[in-house]
Design a protein around this motif. Structure first.
Motif, PDB file in Angstrom:
ATOM      1  N   ASN A  81       0.876  -1.107  -0.049  1.00  0.00           N
ATOM      2  CA  ASN A  81       0.075  -0.061   0.143  1.00  0.00           C
ATOM      3  C   ASN A  81       0.945   1.229  -0.104  1.00  0.00           C
ATOM      4  O   ASN A  81       0.585   2.325  -0.604  1.00  0.00           O
ATOM      5  CB  ASN A  81      -1.043   0.029   1.202  1.00  0.00           C
ATOM      6  CG  ASN A  81      -2.004   1.080   1.080  1.00  0.00           C
ATOM      7  OD1 ASN A  81      -2.763   1.342   0.160  1.00  0.00           O
ATOM      8  ND2 ASN A  81      -1.828   2.037   2.192  1.00  0.00           N
ATOM      9  N   ASP A  82       1.996   1.320   0.945  1.00  0.00           N
ATOM     10  CA  ASP A  82       2.851   2.288   0.736  1.00  0.00           C
ATOM     11  C   ASP A  82       3.494   2.582  -0.329  1.00  0.00           C
ATOM     12  O   ASP A  82       3.872   3.850  -1.020  1.00  0.00           O
ATOM     13  CB  ASP A  82       4.091   2.199   1.766  1.00  0.00           C
ATOM     14  CG  ASP A  82       3.202   2.417   3.368  1.00  0.00           C
ATOM     15  OD1 ASP A  82       2.524   2.792   3.532  1.00  0.00           O
ATOM     16  OD2 ASP A  82       3.991   1.948   4.196  1.00  0.00           O
TER      17      ASP A  82
ATOM     18  N   LYS B 250       0.256   3.816  -3.033  1.00  0.00           N
ATOM     19  CA  LYS B 250      -0.811   4.940  -2.632  1.00  0.00           C
ATOM     20  C   LYS B 250      -0.678   6.265  -3.387  1.00  0.00           C
ATOM     21  O   LYS B 250      -1.664   6.869  -3.686  1.00  0.00           O
ATOM     22  CB  LYS B 250      -0.769   5.047  -1.160  1.00  0.00           C
ATOM     23  CG  LYS B 250       0.592   5.750  -0.779  1.00  0.00           C
ATOM     24  CD  LYS B 250       0.599   6.042   1.051  1.00  0.00           C
ATOM     25  CE  LYS B 250       1.783   6.455   1.374  1.00  0.00           C
ATOM     26  NZ  LYS B 250       1.863   6.200   2.818  1.00  0.00           N
TER      27      LYS B 250
ATOM     28  N   GLU C  44      -7.821  -3.539  -2.251  1.00  0.00           N
ATOM     29  CA  GLU C  44      -8.483  -2.380  -1.449  1.00  0.00           C
ATOM     30  C   GLU C  44      -9.494  -2.915  -0.328  1.00  0.00           C
ATOM     31  O   GLU C  44      -9.563  -2.274   0.635  1.00  0.00           O
ATOM     32  CB  GLU C  44      -9.071  -1.490  -2.391  1.00  0.00           C
ATOM     33  CG  GLU C  44      -8.045  -0.584  -3.259  1.00  0.00           C
ATOM     34  CD  GLU C  44      -8.739   0.513  -4.274  1.00  0.00           C
ATOM     35  OE1 GLU C  44      -9.889   0.229  -4.504  1.00  0.00           O
ATOM     36  OE2 GLU C  44      -8.300   1.772  -4.050  1.00  0.00           O
TER      37      GLU C  44
ATOM     38  N   ASN D 191      -8.083  -2.879   3.319  1.00  0.00           N
ATOM     39  CA  ASN D 191      -7.755  -1.795   3.833  1.00  0.00           C
ATOM     40  C   ASN D 191      -8.462  -1.402   5.167  1.00  0.00           C
ATOM     41  O   ASN D 191      -9.712  -1.419   5.211  1.00  0.00           O
ATOM     42  CB  ASN D 191      -8.142  -0.429   2.935  1.00  0.00           C
ATOM     43  CG  ASN D 191      -7.436   0.918   3.567  1.00  0.00           C
ATOM     44  OD1 ASN D 191      -6.915   0.724   4.813  1.00  0.00           O
ATOM     45  ND2 ASN D 191      -7.504   1.927   2.700  1.00  0.00           N
TER      46      ASN D 191
END
Length: 137
Positions: A111-112, A115, A132, A135
């Motif tokens: 995700n990092d 994003k 997603e 999350n």
């Protein structure tokens, strides 16, 4: 989460999982089955981007291959196997939600990475819904 040994990259999936798949007869096995069977015997450090894409796409050895894939994607988010630009990322993003739920630290690392690049990913029309949905923020 599996605790990885210091030398895990010098081992094969067969060795790490302590699971040897049965020998295949050449006339009844598809290219994909033969290739995956062969890749399970290869040292992880020798796997190519294409090898990772293929095995991750088949949900094989994810707890060992996703960390390597994330490293590859850190170097080049749109790393390319044999198919097209970003094919490794696409395979990783399509991993089953159960894997991401059980491995939040890998989800967070990926995700990092993505994003701030969601616009580029959207242009490639990758389905990121499985990723997603995990999350938790």
């Amino acid at each position: 989460m599996i605790k990885l040994e210091n030398n895990w990259r010098q081992k094969s999936l067969e060795s790490l999982e302590k699971n040897t798949w049965p020998a295949l007869s050449s006339d009844e096995s598809s290219y994909l089955i033969k290739t995956c069977n062969s890749l399970r015997k290869k040292q992880l450090q020798d796997l190519t981007t294409e090898d990772l894409r293929l095995m991750i796409g088949q949900d094989i050895g994810l707890c060992f291959l996703i960390p390597i894939a994330i490293e590859t994607l850190t170097d080049n988010l749109f790393s390319e196997g044999d198919m097209y630009e970003g094919d490794l990322l696409k395979s990783v993003l399509e991993v089953d939600t159960n894997f991401w739920k059980e491995n939040k630290h890998y989800w967070q690392q990926l995700n990092d990475l993505i994003k701030d690049r969601m616009e580029e990913i959207a242009k490639m029309q990758f389905d990121i819904s499985k990723f997603e949905i995990c999350n938790t923020h």
